[in-house]
Enzyme design. Structure first.
Site, PDB file in Angstrom:
ATOM      1  CD1 TRP A 118       6.417  -8.189  11.138  1.00 53.96           C
ATOM      2  CD2 TRP A 118       5.007  -9.888  10.761  1.00 53.96           C
ATOM      3  NE1 TRP A 118       5.293  -8.001  11.914  1.00 53.96           N
ATOM      4  CE2 TRP A 118       4.414  -9.011  11.704  1.00 53.96           C
ATOM      5  CE3 TRP A 118       4.302 -11.035  10.372  1.00 53.96           C
ATOM      6  CZ2 TRP A 118       3.160  -9.250  12.255  1.00 53.96           C
ATOM      7  CZ3 TRP A 118       3.050 -11.268  10.928  1.00 53.96           C
ATOM      8  CH2 TRP A 118       2.497 -10.375  11.853  1.00 53.96           C
ATOM      9  CD  GLU A 142       1.074   3.150  12.763  1.00 53.03           C
ATOM     10  OE1 GLU A 142       1.109   1.979  12.380  1.00 53.03           O
ATOM     11  OE2 GLU A 142       0.690   4.084  12.028  1.00 53.03           O
ATOM     12  CG  HIS A 161     -23.676   9.068  24.041  1.00 53.98           C
ATOM     13  ND1 HIS A 161     -24.979   9.113  24.458  1.00 53.98           N
ATOM     14  CD2 HIS A 161     -23.556  10.010  23.081  1.00 53.98           C
ATOM     15  CE1 HIS A 161     -25.635  10.027  23.762  1.00 53.98           C
ATOM     16  NE2 HIS A 161     -24.784  10.597  22.918  1.00 53.98           N
ATOM     17  CB  CYS A 179       9.257 -11.942   4.927  1.00 57.58           C
ATOM     18  SG  CYS A 179       8.551 -12.833   6.320  1.00 57.58           S
ATOM     19  NE  ARG A 198       8.136  -6.934   1.666  1.00 57.07           N
ATOM     20  CZ  ARG A 198       7.093  -6.810   0.868  1.00 57.07           C
ATOM     21  NH1 ARG A 198       6.848  -5.653   0.303  1.00 57.07           N
ATOM     22  NH2 ARG A 198       6.304  -7.827   0.624  1.00 57.07           N
ATOM     23  CE  LYS A 201       4.587   1.881   4.255  1.00 55.40           C
ATOM     24  NZ  LYS A 201       3.849   2.911   4.995  1.00 55.40           N
ATOM     25  CE  LYS A 243       0.258   6.878  11.255  1.00 61.20           C
ATOM     26  NZ  LYS A 243      -0.649   6.473  10.281  1.00 61.20           N
ATOM     27  CG  ASN A 295       6.302 -12.331   1.923  1.00 62.87           C
ATOM     28  OD1 ASN A 295       5.851 -12.370   3.073  1.00 62.87           O
ATOM     29  ND2 ASN A 295       5.992 -11.394   1.049  1.00 62.87           N
ATOM     30  N   GLY A 296       5.104 -15.486   3.318  1.00 69.38           N
ATOM     31  CA  GLY A 296       3.765 -16.071   3.253  1.00 69.38           C
ATOM     32  C   GLY A 296       3.561 -17.050   4.384  1.00 69.38           C
ATOM     33  CD  GLU A 332      -3.877   7.903  10.034  1.00 71.26           C
ATOM     34  OE1 GLU A 332      -4.428   6.814  10.239  1.00 71.26           O
ATOM     35  OE2 GLU A 332      -2.690   8.001   9.653  1.00 71.26           O
TER      36      GLU A 332
HETATM   37  O1  M6R Z   1      -0.662  -0.913   2.277  1.00 73.02           O
HETATM   38  P1  M6R Z   1      -2.031  -0.682   2.863  1.00 73.02           P
HETATM   39  O2  M6R Z   1      -2.486   0.722   2.691  1.00 73.02           O
HETATM   40  O3  M6R Z   1      -3.046  -1.657   2.366  1.00 73.02           O
HETATM   41  O4  M6R Z   1      -1.831  -0.919   4.421  1.00 73.02           O
HETATM   42  C1  M6R Z   1      -2.909  -0.871   5.296  1.00 73.02           C
HETATM   43  C2  M6R Z   1      -2.452  -0.860   6.730  1.00 73.02           C
HETATM   44  O5  M6R Z   1      -1.708  -1.998   7.026  1.00 73.02           O
HETATM   45  C3  M6R Z   1      -1.600   0.372   7.055  1.00 73.02           C
HETATM   46  O6  M6R Z   1      -2.277   1.556   6.756  1.00 73.02           O
HETATM   47  C4  M6R Z   1      -1.207   0.378   8.544  1.00 73.02           C
HETATM   48  O7  M6R Z   1      -2.333   0.580   9.334  1.00 73.02           O
HETATM   49  C5  M6R Z   1      -0.148   1.430   8.829  1.00 73.02           C
HETATM   50  N1  M6R Z   1       0.798   0.911   9.765  1.00 73.02           N
HETATM   51  C6  M6R Z   1      -0.705   2.672   9.399  1.00 73.02           C
HETATM   52  O8  M6R Z   1       0.260   3.637   9.671  1.00 73.02           O
END
Ligand code: M6R
Length: 619
Positions: free
Chosen positions: A75, A499, A515, A2, A27, A614, A496, A101-102, A492
């Site tokens: 969140w 998500e 395989h 959050c 966030r 984030k 992308k 937050n937590g 990766e």
């Molecule tokens: O802030 P961080 O790099 O530790 O975050 C790690 C992941 O949460 C972050 O890379 C997440 O997978 C992103 N949404 C990817 O785009």
């Protein structure tokens, strides 16, 4: 996950807090709320479900006036995202609010106790127990001493929490506190005004003088300054730091989305990542903040990289880099797995954490685990002053500038570049690189920002990605294949797309295709193949043949002038020629752009895709 913003001073608290929340909406965006002590001396609360815009509209209709306030973007962890569960949560007498937050891990037990004491709950959240506990101590045990009531409450909580408390009985102060790895609590010092934020972009336009709360610390904040103490009330002398980030770097500017801006600024961000780190005269890498002596680096016998999500994939590229350049064995682990599998960690190991936010709870916990076993620890981190940056033996800042889009882009390319620098640095110290090889690698990385800029400029000017997105945005499944150092790029690229477009995509090691996954190939499943002219180029060509032989569609990330690939693939996503070890940094960019353009056409809010946040500060 959050976002919290607090303000006390002479400005309108509602407008400072709302602006700050806009910078923190990445966030969490399930609901938002704000509390301000109005000029009538009473505490007023506004809350709305959904994105921040809903709260902003409510505030237009029912404004809040006053110079002290606190806000929150949520969140959801406990309870669905609705107005009832939005923060701030209020005490029964309406005089006190808390944002958090937590997670309160013992919330069920605390809730039952409070209910037995006659407290009625109006939300499903764990946060509500905090406000009732403070209220109970304030009236019973702390003799009207709010600071003491907050301290006693914090002693009752299990799990990580960052909270801010505002009470109309103490209208000239805000109380902020932090327990465990709950994400940042940054306290900003202004002239006759003070700010609180979960992350510094929220307050950068007002101040760059920041103090961070550590675990089990709290602050009592007035317009004149902050008094820091531990949870027992013992005063703490804390140093603020000057943050150099330009506040404009956290604005979208002319771009439609932060993600778009962050993709297209990678030429610049890579220049910044390299700034001050290449010594062309000596042909050496300089990483002073690493804080480790050559002797320490020489005695290492293993590197373990821990990270989550995109940062984990950067770590997988790092394995190839460090093993090839510094000839040290590297293990890469999801931080969330590492911390619970009793890993074998020794003082002769270097544990490298990669984290854009510096707040990811699992990555922080993995670092703690590594430190507990006596390993040397280094963080590759973007967020200046974040927790990961403060707890390691050594540090490599990504120097990418604030990344706001939930989908990580420029932090990925910055962290892979940092891993490349780290590999050379380890090689220098350990004598695995002769002069010629060192010079070759340093020249290669120095050319990288220019190559990235050229790739991105061509993409920006042309229509290739828009046309491709138009053609492919309704497909339901994609396969991404890579091999060698570009295998993590397949992972990766698929992440992308998943998500931000909600399309199913799988990344696979190309050699594993036969395989199993080859059974999936048909006209309905486009395959993205990463095929620069590297040491596994021939194998990737065979891979393309195999997909084509089964009627599949191939989109190949390849060098612009590669006539062989042009003849075989349905589409080429061009990248410039670079050193083989740097191809992942360029190869990921077309995949970022394609994912972005597809997501646009699917109507997804690219910067705030559903269910994500984030910074992942809860388990
Ligand atoms: O802030 P961080 O790099 O530790 O975050 C790690 C992941 O949460 C972050 O890379 C997440 O997978 C992103 N949404 C990817 O785009």
């Amino acid at each position: 996950m959050c976002g919290i913003v607090g303000y006390i001073g002479a400005q309108s608290a509602a407008s400072v807090v709302l602006h700050g929340l806009r910078q923190l909406e990445y966030r969490g965006y399930d609901s938002a709320g704000m509390a301000v002590i109005n000029s009538d001396g009473a505490l007023h609360v506004r809350r709305e479900a959904g994105k921040l815009i809903n709260l902003a509209q409510l505030l237009d209709q029912e404004p809040l006036q006053g110079q002290v306030g606190v806000g929150h973007t949520r969140w959801a962890t406990h309870g669905p995202p609705c107005q009832r569960n939005a923060h701030p949560h209020r005490s029964v007498d309406g005089k006190l609010v808390v944002v958090q937050n937590g997670i309160v891990e013992n919330f069920t037990e605390l809730r039952q106790q409070l209910q037995l004491d006659g407290y009625t709950f109006h939300s499903d959240t764990d946060t509500e127990v905090i406000v009732h506990l403070i209220h109970r101590y304030y009236h019973n045990g702390s003799a009207g001493n709010l600071v003491n009531a907050v301290q006693r409450t914090l002693h009752d909580l299990k799990g990580p929490s960052a909270i801010v408390v505002l009470s109309q009985d103490a209208p000239d102060q805000l109380i902020a506190a932090r327990l465990g790895n709950a994400g940042g609590v940054a306290i900003g010092q202004g002239e006759g005004e003070m700010f609180i934020a979960s992350d510094i972009p929220a307050i950068l336009r007002h101040t760059r003088q920041i103090t961070f709360l550590e675990n089990r610390q709290m602050a009592v904040i007035t317009a004149q300054g902050a008094h820091y103490m531990d949870l027992e009330g013992s005063p703490l002398a804390k140093q603020s730091i000057q943050i150099e980030w330009n506040p404009l770097a956290a604005e979208k500017g002319e771009f439609r989305h932060f993600m778009q801006k962050e993709i297209y600024e990678q030429g610049r961000s890579l220049t910044d990542t390299l700034r001050g780190r290449l010594d062309f005269q000596q042909q050496r890498v300089m990483l002073d903040s690493l804080n480790l002596t050559d002797d320490q680096l020489r005695t290492l016998d293993k590197v373990t990289i821990v990270a989550c999500g995109t940062s984990y994939y950067a770590g997988l590229v790092g394995k190839y880099l460090i093993e090839q350049v510094a000839r040290l064995p590297v293990e890469v682990d999801y931080a969330s797995e590492f911390r619970y599998r009793q890993p074998v960690v020794k003082p002769s190991h270097l544990v490298v954490a990669i984290t854009q936010s510096g707040e990811t709870v699992d990555t922080l916990a993995a670092l703690e685990e590594a430190r507990a076993h006596g390993a040397l620890t280094v963080a590759i981190v973007n967020a200046v002053g974040s927790q990961a940056a403060r707890v390691c033996d050594g540090l490599i800042y990504m120097q990418a500038g604030p990344e706001i889009g939930v989908a990580s882009t420029k932090a990925f390319t910055a962290s892979v570049t940092d891993l490349f620098l780290l590999a050379i640095y380890l090689g220098q110290a350990r004598g695995t690189l002769d002069d010629a090889r060192r010079a070759e690698l340093i020249q290669a990385v120095a050319a990288l920002p220019g190559l990235a800029g050229e790739l991105l400029e061509n993409a920006w000017q042309g229509n290739l990605y828009k046309d491709l997105a138009e053609r492919f945005y309704q497909y339901r499944n994609f396969l991404y294949l890579g091999r060698g150092i570009n295998f993590p790029i397949a992972l990766e690229g698929a992440l992308k797309l998943k998500e931000i477009s909600y399309i199913h995509a799988e990344g696979y090691a190309a050699g594993e295709m036969k395989h199993g996954p080859i059974a999936l190939i048909d006209q309905e499943m486009p395959t993205l193949v990463i095929a620069p002219r590297d040491s596994v180029y021939g194998k990737m060509i065979s891979q393309i043949e195999q997909v084509k032989a089964r009627g599949g569609l191939v989109l190949a990330v390849a060098h612009a002038a590669d006539e062989t690939i042009k003849a075989k693939a349905d589409v080429v996503l061009p990248i410039p020629i670079s050193h083989e070890l740097l191809t992942p940094i360029l190869a990921v960019m077309p995949l970022q752009i394609l994912a972005y353009e597809i997501a646009l056409r699917r109507g997804v809010d690219v910067d705030q895709p559903r269910n994500l946040a984030k910074s992942v500060t809860v388990e």
